[in-house]
Design a protein around this motif. Structure first.
Motif, mmCIF file in Angstrom:
data_model
loop_
_atom_site.group_PDB
_atom_site.id
_atom_site.type_symbol
_atom_site.label_atom_id
_atom_site.label_comp_id
_atom_site.label_asym_id
_atom_site.label_seq_id
_atom_site.Cartn_x
_atom_site.Cartn_y
_atom_site.Cartn_z
ATOM 1 N N PHE A 130 -8.223 2.400 1.460
ATOM 2 C CA PHE A 130 -7.623 3.155 2.684
ATOM 3 C C PHE A 130 -8.196 2.098 3.893
ATOM 4 O O PHE A 130 -9.322 1.504 3.782
ATOM 5 N N HIS B 4 -5.671 6.241 -3.214
ATOM 6 C CA HIS B 4 -6.523 5.533 -2.467
ATOM 7 C C HIS B 4 -7.780 4.796 -3.694
ATOM 8 O O HIS B 4 -7.867 5.525 -4.459
ATOM 9 N N HIS C 113 0.914 -0.958 0.059
ATOM 10 C CA HIS C 113 -0.251 -0.092 -0.178
ATOM 11 C C HIS C 113 0.720 1.360 -0.022
ATOM 12 O O HIS C 113 0.749 2.011 -0.849
ATOM 13 N N GLU C 114 1.698 1.365 0.908
ATOM 14 C CA GLU C 114 2.597 2.621 0.937
ATOM 15 C C GLU C 114 3.688 2.827 -0.125
ATOM 16 O O GLU C 114 3.706 3.837 -0.557
ATOM 17 N N HIS D 153 1.874 4.444 -2.829
ATOM 18 C CA HIS D 153 1.793 5.843 -2.709
ATOM 19 C C HIS D 153 3.128 6.445 -3.201
ATOM 20 O O HIS D 153 3.004 7.383 -3.778
HETATM 21 ZN ZN LIG Z 1 -2.806 5.103 2.079
#
Ligand SMILES: [Zn+2]
Ligand SMILES: [Zn+2]
Length: 184
Positions: free
Chosen positions: A154, A144, A134-135, A138
């Motif tokens: 999220f 998201h 997830h990170e 980003h």
């Molecule tokens: Zn996030």
């Protein structure tokens, strides 16, 4: 091209978790030409100024800055800490990322089954992999995703983390592919 994984140790960041995250991240990102290096563990002694004794948590942004200091020749660096992190306006955070710094941090504190008085020890690996993917998403410019099964969904709570998968949905994957073109 390399992605670095940096353990930021308060008490203990288990080797087995680092290995599991490294293997999964490498399994996915190697398709785009990335290698994943596990960096030597770093202490967090110099981060105690970011500790809030009333909350008994660390302010996440300082951990992120520390991770960014280790960028060097890496395309991205992901920190993994056992410290419990928060940000202003949030009770806690599972992780934090900055695409400009190409740095991210995840915290194991609230991924641990013991935190929820659960018993399944293996679940920590799964959760850590999801938060790492997830990170990193980003870091490489993904936002998201509304798809609750997508790793870019999220997580408000551990229930969301457990519900989602470890991979990017087709929409996110296509965007990621575009974003990864031209990353050195
Ligand atoms: Zn996030
Ligand atoms: Zn998605």
């Amino acid at each position: 091209m390399k992605i670095g994984i940096l353990p930021l140790v308060v008490k203990e960041v288990e080797e087995s978790i680092l290995e599991a995250v490294k293997n999964y991240v490498e399994g996915f990102y190697s398709k785009f030409g990335f290698r994943v290096d596990l960096l030597p563990p770093t202490t967090t002694n110099d981060l105690f100024f970011s500790y809030n004794p009333i909350r008994r948590q660390f302010l996440g942004r300082f951990f992120l800055t520390k991770v960014a200091e280790h960028r060097r020749d890496f395309s991205a660096v992901l920190g993994i800490t056992d410290g419990d992190l928060y940000e202003e306006g949030m009770n806690f955070i599972f992780g934090l990322a900055n695409p400009y710094l190409r740095a991210a941090i995840i915290s194991l504190a609230r991924l641990r089954p013991e935190f929820y008085t659960e018993k399944d020890g293996e679940v920590l690996k799964e959760r850590a992999i999801k938060e790492a993917m997830h990170e990193l998403g980003h870091v490489f410019g993904l936002g998201h995703c509304e798809n609750p099964g997508c790793v870019m969904h999220f997580s408000n709570s551990i229930i969301d983390t457990d519900h989602k998968g470890k991979d990017y949905c087709e929409k996110c994957l296509n965007k990621l592919k575009r974003n990864l073109e031209g990353i050195g």
